[in-house]
Design a protein around this motif. Structure first.
Motif, PDB file in Angstrom:
ATOM      1  N   GLU A 195       0.806  -1.217   0.000  1.00  0.00           N
ATOM      2  CA  GLU A 195       0.000   0.000   0.000  1.00  0.00           C
ATOM      3  C   GLU A 195       0.844   1.274   0.000  1.00  0.00           C
ATOM      4  OE1 GLU A 195      -3.052   0.186  -0.604  1.00  0.00           O
ATOM      5  OE2 GLU A 195      -3.549  -1.946  -0.470  1.00  0.00           O
ATOM      6  N   GLY A 196       2.155   1.136   0.089  1.00  0.00           N
ATOM      7  CA  GLY A 196       3.014   2.307  -0.042  1.00  0.00           C
ATOM      8  C   GLY A 196       3.731   2.764   1.206  1.00  0.00           C
ATOM      9  N   ALA A 197       3.655   2.001   2.305  1.00  0.00           N
ATOM     10  CA  ALA A 197       4.429   2.358   3.504  1.00  0.00           C
ATOM     11  C   ALA A 197       5.917   2.232   3.182  1.00  0.00           C
ATOM     12  CB  ALA A 197       4.052   1.467   4.677  1.00  0.00           C
ATOM     13  N   ASP A 198       6.722   3.059   3.815  1.00  0.00           N
ATOM     14  CA  ASP A 198       8.142   3.152   3.487  1.00  0.00           C
ATOM     15  C   ASP A 198       9.035   2.244   4.330  1.00  0.00           C
ATOM     16  OD1 ASP A 198       7.919   5.514   1.636  1.00  0.00           O
ATOM     17  OD2 ASP A 198       7.097   6.392   3.465  1.00  0.00           O
ATOM     18  N   MET A 199       8.510   1.792   5.454  1.00  0.00           N
ATOM     19  CA  MET A 199       9.354   1.069   6.401  1.00  0.00           C
ATOM     20  C   MET A 199       8.477   0.186   7.277  1.00  0.00           C
ATOM     21  SD  MET A 199      12.220   2.917   8.816  1.00  0.00           S
ATOM     22  CE  MET A 199      13.763   2.085   9.211  1.00  0.00           C
ATOM     23  N   GLY A 200       9.034  -0.925   7.740  1.00  0.00           N
ATOM     24  CA  GLY A 200       8.286  -1.852   8.573  1.00  0.00           C
ATOM     25  C   GLY A 200       8.752  -1.847  10.012  1.00  0.00           C
ATOM     26  N   PHE A 201       7.846  -2.300  10.896  1.00  0.00           N
ATOM     27  CA  PHE A 201       8.084  -2.236  12.343  1.00  0.00           C
ATOM     28  C   PHE A 201       7.314  -3.397  12.950  1.00  0.00           C
ATOM     29  CE2 PHE A 201       7.637   1.082  16.065  1.00  0.00           C
ATOM     30  CZ  PHE A 201       7.831   0.098  17.005  1.00  0.00           C
ATOM     31  N   LEU A 202       8.033  -4.456  13.310  1.00  0.00           N
ATOM     32  CA  LEU A 202       7.424  -5.600  13.983  1.00  0.00           C
ATOM     33  C   LEU A 202       7.586  -5.398  15.479  1.00  0.00           C
ATOM     34  CD1 LEU A 202       6.088  -8.384  13.958  1.00  0.00           C
ATOM     35  CD2 LEU A 202       8.378  -9.403  13.747  1.00  0.00           C
ATOM     36  N   MET A 223      13.692  -1.974   7.877  1.00  0.00           N
ATOM     37  CA  MET A 223      12.979  -2.326   9.097  1.00  0.00           C
ATOM     38  C   MET A 223      13.530  -1.543  10.287  1.00  0.00           C
ATOM     39  SD  MET A 223      10.638  -4.548   8.312  1.00  0.00           S
ATOM     40  CE  MET A 223      10.223  -5.119   9.959  1.00  0.00           C
ATOM     41  N   VAL A 224      12.618  -1.195  11.206  1.00  0.00           N
ATOM     42  CA  VAL A 224      12.995  -0.508  12.432  1.00  0.00           C
ATOM     43  C   VAL A 224      12.857  -1.480  13.600  1.00  0.00           C
ATOM     44  CG1 VAL A 224      10.662   0.385  12.778  1.00  0.00           C
ATOM     45  CG2 VAL A 224      12.558   1.518  13.896  1.00  0.00           C
ATOM     46  N   LEU A 225      13.762  -1.381  14.564  1.00  0.00           N
ATOM     47  CA  LEU A 225      13.716  -2.199  15.775  1.00  0.00           C
ATOM     48  C   LEU A 225      13.377  -1.305  16.956  1.00  0.00           C
ATOM     49  CD1 LEU A 225      14.251  -4.875  17.305  1.00  0.00           C
ATOM     50  CD2 LEU A 225      16.654  -4.163  17.495  1.00  0.00           C
ATOM     51  N   ASN A 226      12.376  -1.706  17.722  1.00  0.00           N
ATOM     52  CA  ASN A 226      11.966  -0.965  18.911  1.00  0.00           C
ATOM     53  C   ASN A 226      12.643  -1.576  20.129  1.00  0.00           C
ATOM     54  OD1 ASN A 226      10.575   0.863  20.500  1.00  0.00           O
ATOM     55  ND2 ASN A 226       8.729  -0.375  20.625  1.00  0.00           N
ATOM     56  N   MET A 227      13.590  -0.848  20.698  1.00  0.00           N
ATOM     57  CA  MET A 227      14.370  -1.396  21.792  1.00  0.00           C
ATOM     58  C   MET A 227      13.851  -0.866  23.134  1.00  0.00           C
ATOM     59  SD  MET A 227      16.501  -3.493  22.747  1.00  0.00           S
ATOM     60  CE  MET A 227      16.473  -4.085  21.063  1.00  0.00           C
ATOM     61  N   VAL A 228      12.844  -1.556  23.657  1.00  0.00           N
ATOM     62  CA  VAL A 228      12.245  -1.215  24.949  1.00  0.00           C
ATOM     63  C   VAL A 228      12.897  -2.089  26.012  1.00  0.00           C
ATOM     64  CG1 VAL A 228      10.114  -1.136  26.293  1.00  0.00           C
ATOM     65  CG2 VAL A 228      10.072  -0.558  23.857  1.00  0.00           C
ATOM     66  N   GLU A 229      13.744  -1.491  26.820  1.00  0.00           N
ATOM     67  CA  GLU A 229      14.430  -2.273  27.850  1.00  0.00           C
ATOM     68  C   GLU A 229      13.444  -2.836  28.865  1.00  0.00           C
ATOM     69  OE1 GLU A 229      18.695  -1.081  28.911  1.00  0.00           O
ATOM     70  OE2 GLU A 229      17.658   0.838  28.670  1.00  0.00           O
ATOM     71  N   HIS A 230      13.671  -4.102  29.220  1.00  0.00           N
ATOM     72  CA  HIS A 230      12.838  -4.828  30.183  1.00  0.00           C
ATOM     73  C   HIS A 230      11.432  -5.080  29.650  1.00  0.00           C
ATOM     74  CE1 HIS A 230      16.194  -4.120  32.815  1.00  0.00           C
ATOM     75  NE2 HIS A 230      16.019  -2.808  32.730  1.00  0.00           N
ATOM     76  N   GLY A 231      11.270  -4.987  28.326  1.00  0.00           N
ATOM     77  CA  GLY A 231      10.042  -5.397  27.680  1.00  0.00           C
ATOM     78  C   GLY A 231      10.198  -6.824  27.172  1.00  0.00           C
TER      79      GLY A 231
END
Length: 311
Positions: A195-202, A223-231
């Motif tokens: 659909e045209g999104a530029d980047m992914g985020f799992l 791809m982007v990485l979400n680094m939530v400590e203690h998650g």
């Protein structure tokens, strides 16, 4: 020390590069890597800019905590988020990626939200597939919308960007991993890419093997990485994340966590001893210089003003 705004990149063929265009160029460069600290208000953003980060991330959890004093349970409204995004984006030309939660409604609302983020000056936004009664991606019990609604959200974002003639980067985040499993999450990311999104985020990646798998399955889509400590995601440093193949890593609690610890320690000392003992750089002059004092004085003087002479 005063935090100087990061200068705009310039081209001999046109005007200075907009932060959204710069962020787009960065994520499209296979050799680039972006490390973005989470900031939650103007002061935390100023500190991050002073350290020299090349991009910032407006955390939804931090925005909710700082503006409302509430937990990240989808309580921040579009006006709350846009007001904060506008403040952060106005401080420098450094690209700002901002959380846009679920888009705050159906396709029309999502389009309106996207337009508001564009006007706020953010370089990128991420939209997710949780239901309206959402929560932090590292809490349990998450629910996601159906595939049709998810597709409509992304499509509305992309269409709004096109109508606005904007370069804003659209990041598609799926929270389906916890509820529906890995393959369903990948399918949702692929729909967003179509659909045209530029980047992914799992969201909520559970181990290093899963990190490597999602990068490989979505390659060459960044791809982007979400680094939530203690998650739920194990901690991975910059070098490892880059070697795995992520193009960007955000650390949402990079300023909120240390701020909480420092404020609690200082307040406990005040209650216990009846005074606060701060180093000299935390006096009025030092704090105001972090917030651009010298720059404001210079602007006033260059305009012929004398209001702040001798400050």
């Amino acid at each position: 020390m005063e935090s100087e705004p990061v200068p705009l990149l310039t081209s001999t063929d046109g005007p200075p590069e907009h932060p959204a265009a710069r962020l787009r160029r960065m994520i499209e460069d296979p050799n680039a890597f972006i490390l973005a600290p989470g900031v939650y208000d103007g002061f935390s953003a100023r500190v991050a800019l002073g350290v020299g980060f090349e991009a910032l991330y407006m955390t939804g959890a931090g925005t909710t905590a700082s503006r409302l004093g509430r937990a990240d349970l989808g309580l921040a409204s579009l006006p709350d988020m846009v007001a904060n995004a506008s403040t952060l984006a106005s401080l420098s030309s450094t690209p700002l990626l901002a959380d846009m939660d679920t888009g705050y409604g159906g396709p029309v609302a999502v389009a309106r939200s996207t337009e508001a983020y564009i006007r706020a000056g953010v370089a990128g936004l991420h939209i997710e597939d949780q239901v309206a009664e959402k929560r932090c991606g590292h809490l349990g019990g998450k629910r996601v919308v159906g595939m049709g609604e998810w597709r409509a959200r992304v499509r509305a974002c992309v269409a709004a960007r096109r109508r606005a003639g904007s370069d804003i980067v659209i990041v598609a985040r799926t929270d389906a991993l916890q509820l529906l499993g890995y393959q369903s999450a990948v399918e949702r990311l692929r729909v967003a890419r179509e659909e045209g999104a530029d980047m992914g985020f799992l969201e909520g990646v559970r181990n290093e093997g899963e990190m490597r798998q999602i990068v490989a399955d979505m390659f060459p889509w960044p791809m982007v990485l979400n680094m939530v400590e203690h998650g739920v995601t194990p901690r991975v440093g910059r070098k490892k994340a880059r070697s795995i193949g992520f193009r960007m890593v955000i650390w949402p609690f990079a300023t909120l966590g240390p701020a909480y610890l420092a404020m609690r320690e200082g307040l406990e000392g005040l209650k216990r001893e009846g005074e606060v003992r701060l180093p000299v750089e935390c006096g009025p002059r030092g704090i105001f210089e972090v917030c651009g004092l010298e720059e404001d004085i210079r602007v006033d003087e260059e305009a012929g003003g004398e209001a702040f002479r001798g400050v």
